[in-house]
Enzyme design. Sequence first.
Site, PDB file in Angstrom:
ATOM      1  N   GLY A  71       0.814  -1.211   0.000  1.00 18.89           N
ATOM      2  CA  GLY A  71       0.000   0.000   0.000  1.00 18.89           C
ATOM      3  C   GLY A  71       0.847   1.259   0.000  1.00 18.89           C
ATOM      4  O   GLY A  71       0.530   2.240  -0.690  1.00 18.89           O
ATOM      5  N   ASN A 152      -7.968   3.759   8.553  1.00 19.28           N
ATOM      6  CA  ASN A 152      -7.345   2.620   9.227  1.00 19.28           C
ATOM      7  C   ASN A 152      -7.482   2.654  10.737  1.00 19.28           C
ATOM      8  O   ASN A 152      -7.337   1.642  11.396  1.00 19.28           O
ATOM      9  CB  ASN A 152      -5.865   2.530   8.834  1.00 19.28           C
ATOM     10  CG  ASN A 152      -5.159   3.857   8.915  1.00 19.28           C
ATOM     11  OD1 ASN A 152      -5.557   4.823   8.259  1.00 19.28           O
ATOM     12  ND2 ASN A 152      -4.133   3.944   9.721  1.00 19.28           N
ATOM     13  N   GLN A 180      -7.544  -0.348   3.456  1.00 21.67           N
ATOM     14  CA  GLN A 180      -8.377  -0.951   4.512  1.00 21.67           C
ATOM     15  C   GLN A 180      -9.706  -1.465   3.972  1.00 21.67           C
ATOM     16  O   GLN A 180     -10.391  -2.230   4.651  1.00 21.67           O
ATOM     17  CB  GLN A 180      -8.642   0.071   5.628  1.00 21.67           C
ATOM     18  CG  GLN A 180      -7.412   0.393   6.461  1.00 21.67           C
ATOM     19  CD  GLN A 180      -6.987  -0.747   7.385  1.00 21.67           C
ATOM     20  OE1 GLN A 180      -7.772  -1.605   7.773  1.00 21.67           O
ATOM     21  NE2 GLN A 180      -5.718  -0.768   7.746  1.00 21.67           N
ATOM     22  N   SER A 200      -3.547  -3.405  -0.609  1.00 25.14           N
ATOM     23  CA  SER A 200      -2.444  -4.165  -0.030  1.00 25.14           C
ATOM     24  C   SER A 200      -2.960  -5.516   0.459  1.00 25.14           C
ATOM     25  O   SER A 200      -3.945  -5.577   1.193  1.00 25.14           O
ATOM     26  CB  SER A 200      -1.865  -3.358   1.131  1.00 25.14           C
ATOM     27  OG  SER A 200      -0.835  -4.072   1.748  1.00 25.14           O
ATOM     28  N   HIS A 202      -1.969  -7.825   2.578  1.00 24.72           N
ATOM     29  CA  HIS A 202      -1.935  -8.345   3.952  1.00 24.72           C
ATOM     30  C   HIS A 202      -3.094  -7.838   4.817  1.00 24.72           C
ATOM     31  O   HIS A 202      -3.224  -8.237   5.963  1.00 24.72           O
ATOM     32  CB  HIS A 202      -0.571  -8.087   4.614  1.00 24.72           C
ATOM     33  CG  HIS A 202      -0.297  -6.674   5.028  1.00 24.72           C
ATOM     34  ND1 HIS A 202      -0.369  -6.257   6.329  1.00 24.72           N
ATOM     35  CD2 HIS A 202       0.058  -5.580   4.312  1.00 24.72           C
ATOM     36  CE1 HIS A 202      -0.045  -4.972   6.411  1.00 24.72           C
ATOM     37  NE2 HIS A 202       0.210  -4.533   5.193  1.00 24.72           N
ATOM     38  N   THR A 238      11.967  -7.790 -10.973  1.00 25.98           N
ATOM     39  CA  THR A 238      11.392  -9.126 -11.162  1.00 25.98           C
ATOM     40  C   THR A 238      10.167  -9.287 -10.267  1.00 25.98           C
ATOM     41  O   THR A 238      10.220  -8.978  -9.077  1.00 25.98           O
ATOM     42  CB  THR A 238      12.451 -10.205 -10.853  1.00 25.98           C
ATOM     43  OG1 THR A 238      13.567  -9.962 -11.702  1.00 25.98           O
ATOM     44  CG2 THR A 238      11.910 -11.603 -11.099  1.00 25.98           C
ATOM     45  N   CYS A 325       1.609   2.101  12.914  1.00 23.47           N
ATOM     46  CA  CYS A 325       2.757   2.898  12.513  1.00 23.47           C
ATOM     47  C   CYS A 325       3.032   4.036  13.487  1.00 23.47           C
ATOM     48  O   CYS A 325       4.127   4.546  13.543  1.00 23.47           O
ATOM     49  CB  CYS A 325       2.535   3.473  11.121  1.00 23.47           C
ATOM     50  SG  CYS A 325       1.819   2.286  10.030  1.00 23.47           S
TER      51      CYS A 325
HETATM   52  C1  LIG Z   1      -4.971   3.108   4.977  1.00 20.39           C
HETATM   53  C2  LIG Z   1      -3.614   2.504   4.775  1.00 20.39           C
HETATM   54  N1  LIG Z   1      -2.849   2.940   3.773  1.00 20.39           N
HETATM   55  C3  LIG Z   1      -1.637   2.417   3.534  1.00 20.39           C
HETATM   56  C4  LIG Z   1      -1.120   1.418   4.321  1.00 20.39           C
HETATM   57  C5  LIG Z   1       0.235   0.871   4.018  1.00 20.39           C
HETATM   58  O1  LIG Z   1       0.153  -0.383   3.412  1.00 20.39           O
HETATM   59  P1  LIG Z   1       1.398  -1.388   3.424  1.00 20.39           P
HETATM   60  O2  LIG Z   1       1.527  -1.874   4.835  1.00 20.39           O
HETATM   61  O3  LIG Z   1       1.045  -2.478   2.480  1.00 20.39           O
HETATM   62  O4  LIG Z   1       2.583  -0.613   2.954  1.00 20.39           O
HETATM   63  C6  LIG Z   1      -1.888   0.944   5.406  1.00 20.39           C
HETATM   64  C7  LIG Z   1      -1.434  -0.126   6.316  1.00 20.39           C
HETATM   65  O5  LIG Z   1      -0.441  -0.175   6.928  1.00 20.39           O
HETATM   66  C8  LIG Z   1      -3.163   1.497   5.642  1.00 20.39           C
HETATM   67  O6  LIG Z   1      -3.928   1.089   6.645  1.00 20.39           O
END
Ligand SMILES: Cc1ncc(COP(=O)(O)O)c(C=O)c1O
Length: 396
Positions: A71, A152, A180, A200, A202, A238, A325
């Site tokens: 993301g 998030n 999200q 993203s 995960h 790659t 984060c």
């Molecule tokens: C709203 C949002 N944007 C971006 C990200 C970043 O994604 P990634 O962890 O795949 O870099 C996250 C999650 O960490 C997120 O919750």
Amino acid sequence: MMYIYADNAATTKISPAAREAMTKCMEEAYGNPSSLHSVGQKAAEVLQKAREDIAEILGADFREIYFTSGGTEADNQAIYSAAVFGAKKGRKHIISSAIEHHAVLHMLNRLEKEGFEITLLDVGEKGIVDPEDVRKAIREDTALVTIMYANNEIGTLQPIREIAEICREKKVIFHTDAVQAAGHVPINVAEEKIDMLSLSAHKFHGPRGIGVLYVRKGVPLFNLIEGGAQERGRRPGTENLPAIVGMAAALKEAVSDMEAAGEKTAALRDILIEGLSKIPHARLNGDARKRLPGNVNFCFEGIEGESLLLLLDNKGIAASSGSACTSGSLDPSHVLLALGLPHEVAHGSLRLSISEENTEEEMRYIVDAVREVVEYLRDISPVWESLEKGEKEHVI
Ligand SMILES: Cc1ncc(COP(=O)(O)O)c(C=O)c1O
């Protein structure tokens, strides 16, 4: 002891389907998709199939899908690219919201230092952008509007359709960070008139370190890095094929029973909201209904979020104080501050992000555990004492 994982907004457990698809890919499609021999061509086919599957789910064409490292990279590339092409036409104004993820906000900070003007829209106490504010903020020199699909921390769903409609009418590029939202709520980029979208894997039971940047045909894309011809030259390197295949499998699974899973998760969420609302001087952050099915975010007056998390962990509950984060730093969340919460209240926040795999019994366990921990922390809190003595006024 019961162990409950309620931090799915930080990351999710990989699904068996995604894991199996990845193992199979590593065993059977181990070639480099750029190689001309048959092992490489097998990998190229697998790559193409994953691209087509993901495109179809999003309502896109496969040529509009770019695989990224997640993301963060997708957000960065979308925003930087729109800025570069905007600047060429003398457009150096970007509109976003005060509650974006740091992957967006920090890129905007960089662009501001490079001479761009950034308008961050307020979200009000419900945590939702008013599309009319977007309309009012758009100027002749606006290069991009970027508003997240779902937040998030507080899970609020933004009126993406309305915002995108306004941007299309005003001929301004619209990007949405749907990290999200993807796999949790239905998204169709064509119907919703989205020009660029980040997701993203995960966050929907796929692997980490893999994501998608969707870019509508006709919208130019600028490279962040230089290299080979992969991703039509726009994102060289790659391809991380096992992760791409795992992401496609996870997304397919997520959308196949999205409605039922969403309803089940929302019902569990509402048990938490109802139970936690009964704690005195507690407040649900963000709109109660326009939010992700799995998101609950509360503030409890007089306590500190970090202590709450550690004590909940002792009781077998994995939760978060907001964004993974920013936890670890003592700054209160920019999202909660944007809702108008005072600093001391924003410190006492708790985010529970659940999935359809959780149970009602777990929800009741969480409610009881949070109630006990909040009472305990308030008993030993000097701030709570002065609130109770009337030396300070309650805010919530
Ligand atoms: C709203 C949002 N944007 C971006 C990200 C970043 O994604 P990634 O962890 O795949 O870099 C996250 C999650 O960490 C997120 O919750």
